[in-house]
Design an enzyme around this catalytic site. Structure first.
Site, PDB file in Angstrom:
ATOM      1  N   ASP A 188      -1.483  -6.769   7.967  1.00 51.27           N
ATOM      2  CA  ASP A 188      -2.914  -6.449   7.924  1.00 51.27           C
ATOM      3  C   ASP A 188      -3.558  -7.022   6.659  1.00 51.27           C
ATOM      4  OD1 ASP A 188      -1.612  -4.631   6.225  1.00 51.27           O
ATOM      5  OD2 ASP A 188      -3.042  -3.030   6.615  1.00 51.27           O
ATOM      6  N   GLY A 227       0.821  -1.193   0.000  1.00 49.64           N
ATOM      7  CA  GLY A 227       0.000   0.000   0.000  1.00 49.64           C
ATOM      8  C   GLY A 227       0.856   1.244   0.000  1.00 49.64           C
ATOM      9  N   GLU A 252       5.730  -6.299   7.555  1.00 47.29           N
ATOM     10  CA  GLU A 252       5.240  -5.132   8.300  1.00 47.29           C
ATOM     11  C   GLU A 252       5.874  -4.924   9.669  1.00 47.29           C
ATOM     12  OE1 GLU A 252       2.340  -6.029   5.124  1.00 47.29           O
ATOM     13  OE2 GLU A 252       3.350  -7.240   6.645  1.00 47.29           O
ATOM     14  N   GLY A 278      -0.434  -4.657   0.645  1.00 44.52           N
ATOM     15  CA  GLY A 278      -1.685  -4.420  -0.063  1.00 44.52           C
ATOM     16  C   GLY A 278      -1.895  -5.344  -1.245  1.00 44.52           C
TER      17      GLY A 278
END
Length: 380
Positions: A170, A91, A162, A139
């Site tokens: 996530d 992302g 992450e 993402g």
């Protein structure tokens, strides 16, 4: 009075947000949509940015997904990307942290709308296929792994790194990582270990492994299917997969360590995982300890609890938890510091707060998972 430097920073973020939200010809080109008979193809079109996912792209893709799901004239959806380097490298985290610093709504909108799209993919009523050719992280994982079919190639690089930027895996990571056999998901989440090529399939992340040069032929064959039922789609995918000679006899890269991974990373706490690695004293264990010491202690503890909870939760439930976690990251220190160290200054020297596992108290961990005000919760 607000300092002029902060005023200018806010103005830049707001202007960027407006630019992202405006559906101009240029921004629309960040995602292309093709119709081939009753099939639909989504094409990520930011190759210079490794097809990193931004809010504008999410807002282009989601309404199309909603429209096609109820359209009797659409039988299947495929997603792919322009370029050979990346399907989607993650992302647009840098934009999110810049917005978070000045309280711009982009920070909360991005995560919320991204997770809503992830849930749509995971609950889609029609066959959804992702060609994850090249780098697939963050993402990009959310755009692919929840779908029915994920096709990797020899160029695929999968990782959820992450914890190294003060975030957590996530986009539904708490749902799909526990699915992987044994404790492989927890290992991948905590260490950010990169899987490449056939290993992405062998780990269970991809459903099929196809030569990159055969992807156009695969797409053409799928687009020509008179009936895009799961049975017919799988027959095509299985055929291309079985004909792929690349690394056919190569064992899974983590096969020699799976027993250790399943034993050590099944521990209930990070402290116990570290103790087990220290007791192991093997070269492999030393390497894992060195890796974990680079990661945010807060992120690692959040991630372990997230995945432990995710074992018994639906995708919707874990995405709602993950949205709370994303907002807590924006209210804390390590996410901003990790992005600075890895993506902005690139000095690779993040100063975590706290900088030890022991410093991450149960109270702080509970705060991360605590409910948001009712009007801020993610509703799916």
């Amino acid at each position: 009075m607000i300092p002029r430097s902060l005023q200018m920073q806010r103005l830049r973020v707001v202007l960027q947000h407006v630019k992202m939200a405006r559906f101009s010809t240029q921004s629309t080109d960040e995602v292309l949509f093709n119709a081939v008979g009753d099939k639909r193809v989504i094409v990520l079109n930011r190759p210079k940015a490794l097809n990193a996912l931004n809010l504008n792209m999410i807002r282009l893709i989601y309404p199309k997904m909603v429209e096609w799901e109820t359209d009797p004239g659409v039988s299947m959806v495929m997603i792919k990307a322009v370029g050979e380097k990346a399907f989607c490298a993650g992302g647009d985290i840098r934009a999110v942290t810049e917005a978070g610093k000045v309280g711009d709504s982009l920070a909360k909108d991005f995560f919320k709308e991204e997770y809503i799209l992830n849930f749509k993919i995971g609950s889609y009523k029609k066959p959804y296929l992702a060609a994850i050719d090249g780098i697939t992280m963050g993402g990009g994982v959310g755009l692919s792994v929840h779908g029915k079919y994920r096709v990797a190639t020899e160029r695929t690089v999968f990782a959820m790194p992450e914890t190294g930027i003060g975030l957590f895996p996530d986009v539904g990571g708490g749902h799909f990582l526990p699915w992987l056999h044994g404790r492989l998901g927890i290992y991948l989440a905590l260490t950010g270990f990169r899987l490449k090529g056939r290993d992405v399939f062998q780990a269970g992340v991809a459903t099929h492994f196809v030569q990159a040069e055969k992807l156009p032929a695969l797409e053409e064959t799928l687009m020509k299917l008179p009936e895009a039922s799961e049975l017919h789609i799988e027959k095509v995918l299985d055929s291309f997969h079985s004909q792929n000679p690349i690394d056919k006899d190569k064992p899974f890269i983590l096969a020699p360590y799976l027993d250790k991974i399943n034993s050590i990373f099944s521990q209930a706490t990070l402290e116990d995982i570290v103790k087990c690695l220290e007791s192991d004293q093997s070269e492999w264990a030393e390497k894992q300890l060195k890796t974990l010491k680079k990661m945010s202690p807060t992120s690692m503890k959040v991630t372990l609890r997230q995945l432990q909870m995710g074992e018994t939760m639906s995708l919707a439930e874990i995405l709602q938890i993950e949205y709370r976690l994303s907002q807590r990251c924006l209210e804390d220190h390590d996410f901003y510091e990790g992005v600075r160290a890895v993506l902005i200054d690139k000095d690779q020297q993040p100063q975590w707060r706290p900088d030890t596992l022991e410093g991450v108290t149960p109270e702080k961990l509970d705060w991360y998972f605590s409910p948001l005000p009712p009007d801020r919760e993610l509703v799916l």
